[in-house]
Write an enzyme that holds these catalytic residues in place. Structure first.
Site, short mmCIF file in Angstrom:
data_model
loop_
_atom_site.label_atom_id
_atom_site.label_comp_id
_atom_site.label_asym_id
_atom_site.label_seq_id
_atom_site.Cartn_x
_atom_site.Cartn_y
_atom_site.Cartn_z
N ASP A 72 86.97 17.47 118.54
CA ASP A 72 86.68 16.87 117.25
C ASP A 72 85.70 15.74 117.50
OD1 ASP A 72 88.47 14.12 116.99
OD2 ASP A 72 89.53 15.65 118.16
N ASP A 157 93.20 13.52 108.08
CA ASP A 157 93.44 12.61 109.20
C ASP A 157 94.08 11.36 108.61
OD1 ASP A 157 93.31 10.62 111.12
OD2 ASP A 157 91.20 10.91 111.59
N GLU A 159 96.47 8.01 109.52
CA GLU A 159 96.98 7.14 110.57
C GLU A 159 96.80 5.70 110.12
OE1 GLU A 159 93.94 7.04 113.94
OE2 GLU A 159 93.31 8.82 112.83
#
Length: 274
Positions: A72, A157, A159
């Protein structure tokens, strides 16, 4: 077969440069990092054609035990030489596409097109920003990531971003999960495919993501096998280093592995590509 609710087998410095790492909207051109030689950074437990500038001393089941690997990346890696990367064993790639409600990674369009041309399955990921609504963010992703037949499914994503200069909001677990579900619902409806969820050990634990059924997980675990960091969790992808060295990729890059065999990978692609 790889959705969390039914999966029965599953044997992220620059770590944030791939999945996450931006702390707010900004502008700028793609960087042109120096290329490193994987042969100068050989590391135990990392596939032979790759390297690691800061390797972990793996024990037990190592990343090299898995046969299907990918990367990635974001603008930090500059323009990637996809044929070279593919020849070295890069079988898939997720590229940072969007963040929040007004940031587009300048590396996404060029690298996604080049990856497709080289035959590397590619998709885009969205870095979640806790000071925008899930509706704004889902619609921003949809606006900037075209639905291309053959691409990988979208990725959320999510976090904690403690380095953010513009957002210090840290919602409670119930709010986190509610926002996640809303984002995921909107994106699923548009692309016709459930997104994969990328997360980190602390975020996973603090927000009880073990209870978030029905989605595949892509888990960051750079100092232990996911089984140690996410006990009992099923996963489809494991990000095992953020300091990897891959032929064709400038600087260091995140490297990931798929949870199954080459045949399982082909089956996954057949059912999960757009």
């Amino acid at each position: 077969m790889w959705i969390k609710a039914v999966l029965t087998t599953g044997v992220s410095a620059l770590a944030l440069a791939g999945c996450g790492g931006d702390s707010g909207p900004r502008t700028g051109q793609m960087m042109a990092p120096a290329h490193l030689s994987a042969s100068n950074y050989r590391a135990f437990g990392v596939p032979a054609h790759f390297g690691d500038t800061d390797p972990h001393e793996w024990e037990g089941l190592t990343p090299a035990h898995y046969p299907v690997h990918g990367i990635d990346a974001a603008r930090y890696q500059g323009h990637i030489n996809w044929p070279e990367a593919n020849a070295a064993g890069v079988n898939f790639a997720w590229l940072k596409a969007t963040e929040g409600g007004d940031w587009v990674d300048p590396g996404f369009q060029a690298n996604a097109q080049a990856a497709r041309a080289a035959g590397v399955p590619v998709g885009g990921y969205h870095f979640y920003y806790f000071c925008r609504t899930p509706e704004e963010q889902a619609n921003w992703y949809i606006r900037n990531v075209p639905r291309v037949a053959g691409d990988l499914p979208p990725v959320l994503d999510i976090e904690w971003n403690h380095q953010s200069r513009t957002c210090q909001r840290t919602p409670d677990p119930a709010t986190v999960q509610a926002e996640m579900r809303r984002f995921l619902e909107i994106v699923t409806q548009h692309y016709g495919a459930r997104p994969v969820i990328y997360t980190t050990p602390d975020f996973y634990e603090e927000n009880a993501l073990v209870s978030l059924n029905g989605y595949e997980f892509w888990l960051r675990s750079v100092a232990a096998h996911p089984a140690e960091r996410y006990p009992g969790e099923q996963w489809s992808f494991w990000q095992y280093t953020g300091t990897g060295v891959v032929p064709g990729v400038g600087g260091t890059v995140d490297i990931n592995t798929f949870a199954g065999s080459p045949d399982a990978w082909m089956n996954w692609l057949a059912t999960r590509r757009l």
